[in-house]
Scaffold this motif. Sequence first.
Motif, mmCIF file in Angstrom:
data_model
loop_
_atom_site.group_PDB
_atom_site.id
_atom_site.type_symbol
_atom_site.label_atom_id
_atom_site.label_comp_id
_atom_site.label_asym_id
_atom_site.label_seq_id
_atom_site.Cartn_x
_atom_site.Cartn_y
_atom_site.Cartn_z
ATOM 1 N N LEU A 1 0.025 1.118 10.430
ATOM 2 C CA LEU A 1 -1.291 0.502 10.334
ATOM 3 C C LEU A 1 -1.361 -0.744 11.209
ATOM 4 C CD1 LEU A 1 -1.565 0.763 6.457
ATOM 5 C CD2 LEU A 1 -2.744 2.203 8.117
ATOM 6 N N TYR B 1 0.835 -1.190 0.000
ATOM 7 C CA TYR B 1 0.000 0.000 0.000
ATOM 8 C C TYR B 1 0.873 1.245 0.000
ATOM 9 C CZ TYR B 1 -3.598 -3.253 1.581
ATOM 10 O OH TYR B 1 -4.461 -4.310 1.675
ATOM 11 N N TRP C 1 -10.760 1.214 0.603
ATOM 12 C CA TRP C 1 -10.783 1.704 1.972
ATOM 13 C C TRP C 1 -11.679 2.936 2.086
ATOM 14 C CZ3 TRP C 1 -6.591 0.378 5.738
ATOM 15 C CH2 TRP C 1 -5.826 -0.708 5.300
ATOM 16 N N GLY C 2 -12.275 3.096 3.262
ATOM 17 C CA GLY C 2 -12.966 4.336 3.550
ATOM 18 C C GLY C 2 -11.979 5.438 3.882
ATOM 19 N N GLN C 3 -12.501 6.600 4.159
ATOM 20 C CA GLN C 3 -11.649 7.756 4.438
ATOM 21 C C GLN C 3 -11.176 7.773 5.896
ATOM 22 O OE1 GLN C 3 -14.909 7.875 4.627
ATOM 23 N NE2 GLN C 3 -15.345 9.093 6.466
ATOM 24 N N TYR D 1 -10.267 2.711 10.006
ATOM 25 C CA TYR D 1 -10.663 2.529 8.615
ATOM 26 C C TYR D 1 -11.436 1.214 8.465
ATOM 27 C CZ TYR D 1 -6.876 5.853 7.461
ATOM 28 O OH TYR D 1 -6.045 6.946 7.372
ATOM 29 N N LYS E 1 -4.532 10.635 4.496
ATOM 30 C CA LYS E 1 -5.327 9.859 3.546
ATOM 31 C C LYS E 1 -5.332 8.375 3.913
ATOM 32 C CE LYS E 1 -6.137 13.374 0.805
ATOM 33 N NZ LYS E 1 -7.516 13.932 0.688
ATOM 34 N N ALA E 2 -6.316 7.668 3.367
ATOM 35 C CA ALA E 2 -6.368 6.222 3.557
ATOM 36 C C ALA E 2 -5.303 5.546 2.701
ATOM 37 C CB ALA E 2 -7.745 5.704 3.169
ATOM 38 N N PRO E 3 -4.866 4.367 3.108
ATOM 39 C CA PRO E 3 -3.943 3.600 2.261
ATOM 40 C C PRO E 3 -4.576 3.280 0.914
ATOM 41 C CG PRO E 3 -4.029 2.699 4.473
ATOM 42 C CD PRO E 3 -5.144 3.697 4.378
ATOM 43 N N GLN F 1 0.536 5.245 1.281
ATOM 44 C CA GLN F 1 -0.282 6.135 2.085
ATOM 45 C C GLN F 1 0.335 7.528 2.128
ATOM 46 O OE1 GLN F 1 -0.735 5.468 6.364
ATOM 47 N NE2 GLN F 1 -2.875 6.108 6.254
#
Lengths: 108, 118
Positions: free
Chosen positions: B45, A36, B108-110, B95, A42-44, A38
């Motif tokens: 993450l 991913y 993925w969502g925000q 997320y 922001k989202a990955p 990122q």
Amino acid sequence: DIQMTQSPSTLSASVGDRVTITCRASQSIKTWLAWYQQKPGKAPNLLIYKASSLQIGVPSRFSGSGGETEFTLTISCLQPDDFATYYCQQYSSYSLSTFGQGTKVEIK
Amino acid sequence: EVQLVESGGGLVQPGGSLRLSCVASGFTFGDFYMTWVRQAPGKGLEWVANIKADGSEIYYVDSVKGRFTVSRDNAHNSLYLQMKYMGVDDTAVYYCAKYGPTTGPDVWGQGTTVTVSS
């Protein structure tokens, strides 16, 4: 538990460089590995799945390789938009998933 | 367009509870595993949980077992994360993501921000 060790943690590079990030699994995950990108706030964004499959819409300068315990993400010609943090994730089982610690790609 | 929208984040006191929601659109929600992932401020993450398409199997990371509960309502294309006995270590952006059978988490969502603080 499967541990994912990602290296380096930070990488300084210039536009046009070839960049390589490594992810090592503590046991075999076959090819159940994703990469991913990122950006801050922001989202990955999925780049690579199943170790080497390019997600739809992702530029071809991104590539993934490897299997079992050793994996690599390569950016063939770094672009300004590529400065970001990159994560690997193993998803070999629905019951447990693990991310690497991340690699921040910075401007040299 | 495949879209996921999280909501429900906010400030909660240690020991408190919060329920997050994730509404899906643009795909057949009931056909896919879903996942929750969180990211503490300035950190990486962390996978939190997976739930099977029909909700019959749910898996959690050890640190949230017994405190967090994932559920889903396929009729309303919705995913939930009920969080109880929350601690400061639960402070993160949460997320939700669609989990493809070969891709893993692919959309993925925000994210929604949860802050645990007194």
